[in-house]
Design a protein around this motif. Structure first.
Motif, short mmCIF file in Angstrom:
data_model
loop_
_atom_site.label_atom_id
_atom_site.label_comp_id
_atom_site.label_asym_id
_atom_site.label_seq_id
_atom_site.Cartn_x
_atom_site.Cartn_y
_atom_site.Cartn_z
N TRP A 68 32.66 29.40 21.66
CA TRP A 68 32.92 28.78 20.35
C TRP A 68 32.09 27.52 20.17
O TRP A 68 31.42 27.34 19.15
CB TRP A 68 34.41 28.48 20.27
N THR A 69 32.10 26.65 21.17
CA THR A 69 31.31 25.42 21.05
C THR A 69 29.82 25.71 21.13
O THR A 69 29.02 25.03 20.50
CB THR A 69 31.69 24.38 22.13
N GLY A 70 29.45 26.74 21.90
CA GLY A 70 28.04 27.12 21.98
C GLY A 70 27.51 27.61 20.65
O GLY A 70 26.41 27.22 20.22
N ILE A 71 28.29 28.44 19.97
CA ILE A 71 27.88 28.91 18.64
C ILE A 71 27.76 27.71 17.69
O ILE A 71 26.80 27.60 16.93
CB ILE A 71 28.88 29.94 18.09
N GLY A 72 28.72 26.82 17.76
CA GLY A 72 28.67 25.62 16.91
C GLY A 72 27.47 24.75 17.23
O GLY A 72 26.81 24.23 16.33
N ALA A 73 27.16 24.60 18.51
CA ALA A 73 26.02 23.77 18.91
C ALA A 73 24.70 24.38 18.46
O ALA A 73 23.86 23.69 17.88
CB ALA A 73 26.03 23.57 20.43
#
Length: 111
Positions: A68-73
Motif C-alpha cells: 500500500w505504501t509502495g504504491i503510494g510512494a
C-alpha cells in the motif's frame, strides 16, 4: 479480490498526496476543494486498506502495508514528475523501479 482492493487503496493514497500538492499551490475556495479531495481520498484509502486485511482471508498486515505504501510512494513520485515539475533523474527512476520490483516481489511471495 483483496489484492485488487489493496491496489485501489494505494491509488487513493496517491490521489490524496496529489491533493496535498495542489492544496499547496492554491488559495481561497479552490484550496478548500483540494483539502476536501484530500479528506475523501484519505478516507477511501484507509477504508479499502482495512477491507484488504480484514477477515480470515485478508492479506497479512505487513505485506499489505508495504504494498500500500509502495504504491503510494511510486504514484507520488510519478505525480511529482508529471504534475509538479520535479526532476526525473536517473537515480530517482532507478530507485522507483527497484521499489516497483519489490512490490511485485512481495505479491508473489505472499500466500
Amino acid at each position: 479480490m483483496n489484492w485488487l482492493i489493496l491496489i485501489i487503496a494505494g491509488l487513493f493514497e496517491t490521489a490524496f498526496a496529489f491533493c496535498l500538492g495542489k492544496a499547496q499551490e492554491t488559495t481561497g475556495k479552490e484550496n478548500l476543494y483540494w483539502w476536501s479531495g484530500f479528506a475523501v481520498c484519505l478516507f477511501f484509502s484507509m477504508f479499502l486498506m482495512y477491507k484488504a486485511i480484514a477477515g480470515e482471508n485478508g492479506l497479512p498486515i505487513g505485506t499489505a502495508y508495504a504494498v500500500w505504501t509502495g504504491i503510494g510512494a511510486v504514484g507520488s513520485v510519478l505525480m511529482g514528475i508529471f504534475f509538479f515539475n520535479e526532476p526525473a533523474t536517473f537515480w530517482r527512476i532507478f530507485f522507483v523501479s527497484t521499489l516497483i520490483i519489490s512490490i511485485v516481489g512481495l505479491k508473489f511471495v505472499s500466500e
